[in-house]
Design an enzyme around this catalytic site. Structure first.
Site, mmCIF file in Angstrom:
data_model
loop_
_atom_site.group_PDB
_atom_site.id
_atom_site.type_symbol
_atom_site.label_atom_id
_atom_site.label_comp_id
_atom_site.label_asym_id
_atom_site.label_seq_id
_atom_site.Cartn_x
_atom_site.Cartn_y
_atom_site.Cartn_z
ATOM 1 N NE ARG A 21 -2.101 -1.023 3.788
ATOM 2 C CZ ARG A 21 -2.423 -0.844 4.935
ATOM 3 N NH1 ARG A 21 -3.733 -0.513 4.868
ATOM 4 N NH2 ARG A 21 -1.918 -1.275 5.753
ATOM 5 C CG ASN A 40 -3.646 -4.231 3.543
ATOM 6 O OD1 ASN A 40 -3.426 -4.599 2.702
ATOM 7 N ND2 ASN A 40 -3.085 -4.049 4.684
#
Length: 93
Positions: A21, A40
């Site tokens: 990320r 996520n």
């Protein structure tokens, strides 16, 4: 014509707990002109929503599919839509 679009991508593989990320956000900021987030999911995938010019979203998608990402990407599924707005910058969620 390089209109604004919304890209939603789901990345599967070993993409959690490897900085995926963070690097996605860094690439979105480097490309410039993109807003959205990387998140996520409970099933092990990472969801990315990016809004901006089509060319810039394609550049982010190409990076997601490249060998340059952290971890291991087994596949990317994407859908394209019209932008909805409401994002300030590119966030990690």
């Amino acid at each position: 014509m390089n209109e604004d679009v919304r890209l939603t991508a789901w990345v599967r593989g070993r993409v959690q707990q490897v900085g995926f990320r963070w690097f996605t956000r860094a690439n979105a900021l480097e490309i410039g002109g993109l807003t959205g987030f990387a998140l996520n999911l409970d099933d092990g995938r990472v969801q990315i929503v990016a809004e901006g010019q089509r060319e810039n979203c394609h550049r982010l998608l190409e990076w997601l599919r490249s060998d340059d990402t952290p971890g291991r990407v087994d596949g990317v599924t994407e859908i394209w839509d019209t932008p909805r707005g409401g994002y300030e910058g590119f966030a990690i969620r």
